[in-house]
Design an enzyme around this catalytic site. Structure first.
Site, PDB file in Angstrom:
ATOM      1  N   PRO A  12      11.036  -2.601   1.458  1.00 18.68           N
ATOM      2  CG  PRO A  12      10.979  -2.785  -0.859  1.00 18.68           C
ATOM      3  CD  PRO A  12      10.089  -2.792   0.351  1.00 18.68           C
ATOM      4  CG  ASN A  13      16.126  -1.091  -0.730  1.00 15.17           C
ATOM      5  OD1 ASN A  13      17.061  -1.890  -0.687  1.00 15.17           O
ATOM      6  ND2 ASN A  13      15.325  -1.008  -1.769  1.00 15.17           N
ATOM      7  NE  ARG A  20      17.015   3.425   0.028  1.00 13.79           N
ATOM      8  CZ  ARG A  20      15.698   3.434  -0.108  1.00 13.79           C
ATOM      9  NH1 ARG A  20      14.929   3.432   0.965  1.00 13.79           N
ATOM     10  NH2 ARG A  20      15.154   3.444  -1.293  1.00 13.79           N
ATOM     11  CE1 TYR A  25      13.595   7.761   0.631  1.00  8.42           C
ATOM     12  CE2 TYR A  25      15.755   6.978  -0.078  1.00  8.42           C
ATOM     13  CZ  TYR A  25      14.402   7.171  -0.327  1.00  8.42           C
ATOM     14  OH  TYR A  25      13.854   6.782  -1.521  1.00  8.42           O
ATOM     15  CG  ASN A  76       7.799   4.005   3.778  1.00 13.00           C
ATOM     16  OD1 ASN A  76       7.630   3.768   2.576  1.00 13.00           O
ATOM     17  ND2 ASN A  76       8.748   4.813   4.216  1.00 13.00           N
ATOM     18  CB  ALA A  79      10.688   0.206  -4.354  1.00 11.74           C
ATOM     19  CD  GLU A 100       0.833   5.628   0.075  1.00 12.99           C
ATOM     20  OE1 GLU A 100      -0.393   5.595  -0.194  1.00 12.99           O
ATOM     21  OE2 GLU A 100       1.708   5.824  -0.774  1.00 12.99           O
ATOM     22  CG  HIS A 102       5.844   7.476   0.766  1.00 12.41           C
ATOM     23  ND1 HIS A 102       6.315   6.233   0.421  1.00 12.41           N
ATOM     24  CD2 HIS A 102       4.550   7.508   0.390  1.00 12.41           C
ATOM     25  CE1 HIS A 102       5.342   5.550  -0.150  1.00 12.41           C
ATOM     26  NE2 HIS A 102       4.256   6.289  -0.169  1.00 12.41           N
ATOM     27  NE  ARG A 109      12.910  10.766  -4.242  1.00  6.84           N
ATOM     28  CZ  ARG A 109      13.214   9.586  -3.699  1.00  6.84           C
ATOM     29  NH1 ARG A 109      12.483   9.100  -2.713  1.00  6.84           N
ATOM     30  NH2 ARG A 109      14.260   8.902  -4.141  1.00  6.84           N
TER      31      ARG A 109
END
Ligand code: DQA
Length: 150
Positions: A12-13, A20, A25, A76, A79, A100, A102, A109
Site C-alpha cells: 500500500p501507498n 509521497r 522515500y 515490499n 505498512a 524483503e 524497504h 524510524r
C-alpha cells in the site's frame, strides 16, 4: 529453458512513490523502479512480474499465484509488513525464497516499524538503500533462483 520468473510485490501507498514523503522515500517513481527491474532482469537472465496493490487480500492472492509460476518473491509489503499475519502466512504458503525490501531504513524510524511479520520467513532483508534496494534484491535472487540449474 525459460528464464526463472521473479514476482515483485509492492504494498500500500507505494503507487505514490515520487510524490509521497520524498525526503524519506526519494523521487523515484514505482514506474521507474519497475523499468529498472525489467532492465536488470534481462541482464541477469530472469523474468520479472511487478505488481502493486493497496489491498492486503490481493497481495495474499498474488503470493498463492506465485507458488505455481515463480522461482522467487521480492516483497515490499509497506505498512502491511508491520501488521499482516495473513501476508506472512501467504509467503510461507508460496514455498518460495522471498527477499524483503524497504526503501527506508525502518530501524532508524518509529518503533512500530521495527517489527516485521515477514523478516523471519525471508531469505534476507534489504532496507535503507532507496530504490537501489530492489536491484540488490534482484541480484541476490538471481543467484538463488539459478542455483542448481544447468
Ligand atoms: C516501507 C517502510 C514501511 O514502514 C512503510 O509503511 C512504507 C514503506 C519502505 O519501503 O521503506 O510504506 O516499506
Amino acid at each position: 529453458m525459460a528464464e526463472p520468473l521473479v514476482m515483485v510485490l509492492n504494498g500500500p501507498n507505494l503507487n505514490m512513490l515520487g510524490k509521497r514523503e520524498p525526503a524519506i522515500y526519494g523521487a523515484t517513481t514505482l514506474a521507474d523502479i519497475e523499468a529498472m527491474l525489467a532492465d536488470a532482469a534481462s541482464t541477469l537472465g530472469l523474468a520479472v512480474d511487478c505488481r502493486q496493490s493497496n489491498h492486503e487480500g490481493e497481495l495474499v492472492s498474488w503470493c498463492h499465484e506465485a507458488r505455481d509460476r515463480a522461482a522467487g518473491l521480492i516483497v515490499n509489503a509497506a505498512a502491511y509488513t508491520h501488521t499482516s499475519v495473513a501476508l506472512r502466512d501467504a509467503v510461507i504458503a508460496a514455498e518460495l525464497p522471498m527477499i524483503e525490501v524497504h526503501l527506508s531504513n525502518v530501524y532508524a524510524r518509529e518503533p512500530f516499524r521495527h517489527k516485521s511479520f515477514l523478516s523471519d520467513v525471508a531469505v534476507g532483508v534489504i532496507c535503507g538503500f532507496g530504490a537501489r534496494g530492489y536491484r540488490l534484491a534482484l541480484e541476490a535472487m538471481a543467484e538463488i533462483a539459478t542455483a542448481g540449474r544447468e
